[in-house]
Design an enzyme around this catalytic site. Structure first.
Site, PDB file in Angstrom:
ATOM      1  N   ASP A  12      48.403  62.162  81.548  1.00  0.00           N
ATOM      2  CA  ASP A  12      47.020  62.430  81.909  1.00  0.00           C
ATOM      3  C   ASP A  12      46.251  61.102  81.758  1.00  0.00           C
ATOM      4  OD1 ASP A  12      44.699  63.608  82.739  1.00  0.00           O
ATOM      5  OD2 ASP A  12      44.821  65.323  81.396  1.00  0.00           O
TER       6      ASP A  12
HETATM    7  C1  BGC Z   1      42.319  65.623  83.588  1.00  0.00           C
HETATM    8  C2  BGC Z   1      43.451  65.982  84.511  1.00  0.00           C
HETATM    9  C3  BGC Z   1      43.259  65.317  85.845  1.00  0.00           C
HETATM   10  C4  BGC Z   1      43.126  63.829  85.626  1.00  0.00           C
HETATM   11  C5  BGC Z   1      42.961  63.047  86.920  1.00  0.00           C
HETATM   12  C6  BGC Z   1      42.039  64.137  83.549  1.00  0.00           C
HETATM   13  O1  BGC Z   1      40.862  63.843  82.878  1.00  0.00           O
HETATM   14  O2  BGC Z   1      42.626  66.085  82.286  1.00  0.00           O
HETATM   15  O3  BGC Z   1      43.561  67.366  84.645  1.00  0.00           O
HETATM   16  O4  BGC Z   1      44.328  65.615  86.684  1.00  0.00           O
HETATM   17  O5  BGC Z   1      41.984  63.586  84.827  1.00  0.00           O
HETATM   18  O6  BGC Z   1      41.725  63.219  87.474  1.00  0.00           O
END
Ligand code: BGC
Length: 750
Positions: A277
């Site tokens: 993530d």
């Molecule tokens: C979130 C994810 C997301 C990623 C990319 C993160 O802050 O937890 O779910 O896919 O950002 O945008």
């Protein structure tokens, strides 16, 4: 002690054979420098949406010099083409991945996933994912960071909006359906994208519902409740998986080899790509399990992480770690191989520009059939919580209707959190929908009535900035009262604005904000018929409202066609079918809560003090899991079983009679729950094991039959492998998890 019989069910815990090496990919890996290899593992964000504490820099230069393997938060055929062209000018001409959070639609926005799950219609959900994939691919993308399948029992956590609720059985069906929708057929087809199951793992159990917080959980709870939807996505062939921000057993998920290697790869047989993530590798330093960037990069790679989202620690640290021998080049190659394999399977080496087609974008994005599906999905996501004396549906008669509330005329809030490339100007608000439906039949008036939230914490300016109306609360209330005075019926639209749920939107108080409650009481005080529509990304505590409003409609954030779908339901063009997938609590103090509760050694008893209960409120929820009314009414006959005994490996049928007791065509989703009476570990009092939707003519009776096999009785055994015990079980059928009739049967040992 019950006698234990071990039965291993097939199809679980398989070890996938490693695919044969692809000479094209192996040649390419041999020709790469260590720096280029690290570059392939670097996933950079465009500047469109930054959802973390840092952004990427120098993207174009990095693409050109082979220091970037993929990009997210960039879309449109033109923008992705431009970056792909730069990649084609790099030394090895390796095409880029283009990812994006296409969570509930791309341009055509469907209801938020929690809402969609209330349709209890995985096929419909699969079709929404297919449309989302088609639109994303037409807009230059080849990878979506979805499905988000984190189970959660805690409505304080804002990200419950992105998932499918509290139940692992239904959650697994939806997880599978979404993967099938995104990756349908041939992944090389220009209308396909790779899916990404997230967030591994257990993210929905963050302590106290506070986002990014610690998770501490028994292995049993993981296996019984939290793992199944991730495993279902893997079994459905999901190509990528994303790690979660939380720690598990003291080790951050992103550096957790037990999770990413022993469980995900070895036990579940996942052979796809693991991405972190947002900046999660770097965050291991804050978690305090690593001292610096070198250690963090090394720990993540050795745990099984292939791609580094945003932190750039792989890019900066892996080359030296390999050169010093701290990390082996084979290990680096393994991660690179997974990235290149995904690119090959997406057809990118054959045609890196296949998804950059302006003409296709024009015909595909937001086309009429997509909007039709969005309207149907929104209709099926709506849950009728209460409908005293058939207050709904409203008649399309020449009356005056007042649509009041801070969400009544708002289009952006209809799209909800993670609205991808949704355009709020093209969305229908409740006011748009009601006006369109009533046309010139009725007079529709509107007043905002209050802000979404004007509490001091908000006014002082935290990281949530709802629009504050310059008129002040008294003036808005007075205007609402004036409008209400002219109306025959008030439709009050209250709830959460889009930024009040989703990521980084935990709430400690899940009631409607105070200014909205004031508006609600002022509207009730008019004495006019008053219907409450709740838009929210989580179950709210609606105890106060529930005892005062005759009708309550839970409308989530319903997407592009939300206002039209809502009007369809309010005026009876569509009778609601939605059923809750998360319990609605009576008070925030009940959280975390799930209908899959265990008995304890002291089951609640109102007459006995020393039993497991609250002294100030009942244990049960305000609205239980599975609850949802429609305009018709039903009577359930007794639940019957085809035989009191079920042979090993065999099956029995559980059936229930249902009669439509109304004079309307009516649809109901019957639910089947099971309870294992005696087991070697404590087990839930009921667990969903099936559901069927039936439509009945007025007065019609149908018998609905569920087949029960060992797969329905199975749960994680002593070694956490699927396991079935002989002995007694209760099968329960009803309209929700609280109103059930049961029948007992015995699973024989031999
Ligand atoms: C979130 C994810 C997301 C990623 C990319 C993160 O802050 O937890 O779910 O896919 O950002 O945008």
């Amino acid at each position: 002690m019950p006698r234990i019989l071990l039965i291993f069910l097939t199809g679980m815990a398989i070890l996938h054979a490693q695919p044969a090496p692809d000479p094209m990919i192996e040649d390419l890996i041999r020709s790469m420098t260590i720096e280029e290899k690290a570059g392939q593992l670097n996933l950079m964000t465009g500047s469109m949406d930054v959802t973390g504490t840092r952004a990427s820099e120098g993207m174009e230069q990095k693409i050109l010099s082979g220091q970037c393997g993929g990009v997210f938060n960039v879309y449109t055929p033109a923008a992705t083409r431009q970056l792909q062209e730069i990649a084609m000018r790099s030394r090895l001409k390796i095409p880029l991945l283009f990812g994006y959070d296409v969570i509930h639609g791309h341009r055509t926005i469907f209801p938020i996933p929690l809402g969609l799950s209330c349709s209890w219609n995985p096929d419909l959900i699969r079709r929404t994912a297919r449309v989302a994939a088609t639109e994303a691919a037409a807009d230059g993308l080849n990878w979506t960071f979805s499905p988000m399948v984190d189970i959660s029992h805690d409505a304080r956590w804002g990200r419950v909006a992105e998932g499918s609720g509290e139940d692992p059985w239904l959650g697994s069906e939806i997880s599978r359906a979404m993967v099938q929708g995104y990756q349908a057929g041939d992944l090389t087809a220009p209308d396909s994208v790779a899916a990404c199951v997230k967030h591994l793992a257990l993210y929905g159990a963050v302590t106290a519902g506070r986002d990014y917080n610690t998770v501490d959980m028994s292995r049993r709870l993981m296996e019984e409740t939290y793992f199944p939807p991730y495993r279902a996505a893997v079994a459905a062939g999901v190509r990528t998986a994303m790690t979660s921000f939380n720690d598990i057993d003291g080790i951050p998920a992103t550096g957790n080899r037990w999770l990413l290697h022993d469980i995900l790869r070895q036990r579940w047989g996942f052979d796809g790509l693991v991405v972190t993530d947002y900046s999660a590798i770097e965050e291991m330093i804050q978690h305090s399990t690593t001292e610096n960037g070198e250690q963090a990069a090394r720990q993540a790679l050795q745990a099984g992480v292939d791609m580094d989202m945003v932190s750039e620690l792989y890019l900066k640290k892996l080359p030296d770690l390999v050169k010093s021998g701290a990390v082996s080049e084979e290990q680096l190659d393994e991660a690179v191989r997974r990235v290149l394999t995904l690119k090959r399977d997406l057809g990118l080496f054959k045609d890196p520009f296949a998804r950059c087609d302006e003409a296709r974008a024009k015909s595909v994005l937001l086309n009429e059939s997509h909007r039709d599906l969005a309207r149907q999905a929104a209709r099926e996501s709506i849950v009728l919580l209460k409908n005293q004396d058939a207050a709904l549906p409203l008649k399309k008669s020449p009356a005056t209707i007042a649509l009041i509330g801070p969400l009544a005329a708002n289009r952006r809030d209809m799209l909800g959190c993670w609205a991808a490339a949704g355009n709020d100007n093209l969305a229908a608000s409740p006011l748009d929908g009601v006006r369109k439906t009533l046309g010139t039949t009725a007079t529709v008036l509107h007043a905002r009535g209050s802000d979404v939230d004007d509490s001091e914490h908000v006014r002082l300016g935290g990281s949530f900035f709802p629009e504050i109306d310059p008129r002040g609360s008294e003036e808005m209330l007075a205007e609402a009262e004036k409008i209400a005075a002219k109306a025959d019926t008030i439709i009050l639209v209250l709830g959460e604005s889009w930024e009040m749920n989703g990521e980084a939107a935990s709430r400690a108080d899940i009631r409607l904000p105070e200014c909205q409650r004031t508006l609600a009481s002022r509207m009730l005080a008019t004495g006019k018929p008053c219907i409450l529509i709740v838009m929210s990304g989580r179950p709210l505590d609606l105890s106060w409202e529930s005892s005062r409003f005759p009708a309550i409609v839970q409308a989530w954030a319903l997407g592009t066609e939300g206002g039209n779908a809502l009007a369809d339901v309010l005026f009876g063009d569509f009778a609601p079918v939605g059923k809750l997938t998360m319990s609605f609590p009576r008070a925030v103090g009940q959280l975390p809560m799930t209908y899959r509760a265990k008995n304890t050694g002291r089951p609640a008893n109102d007459k006995i003090r020393y039993t497991s209960k609250y002294i100030d409120i009942p244990n049960d929820p305000l609205y239980p899991f599975g609850h949802g009314l429609t305009y018709g009414t039903f009577k359930y006959g007794p639940v019957k079983v085809s035989s009191p005994e079920m042979p090993p490996g065999g099956s029995i049928q559980v059936s229930a009679e249902i009669t439509n007791t109304s004079n309307l065509l009516a649809t109901e989703t019957l639910q089947l729950y099971l309870r294992d009476i005696v087991s070697f570990v404590t087990r839930p009092l009921k667990e969903l094991r099936g559901y069927q939707r039936v439509t009945l003519q007025p007065g019609e009776t149908k018998t609905v039959t569920f087949e029960i096999t060992d797969a329905h009785l199975s749960f994680p055994g002593p070694d956490f492998k699927p396991f079935v015990e002989p002995g007694e079980f209760d099968a329960m059928v009803g309209p929700d998890s609280a109103r059930l009739q049961s029948v007992r049967f015995k699973r024989l040992e031999k």
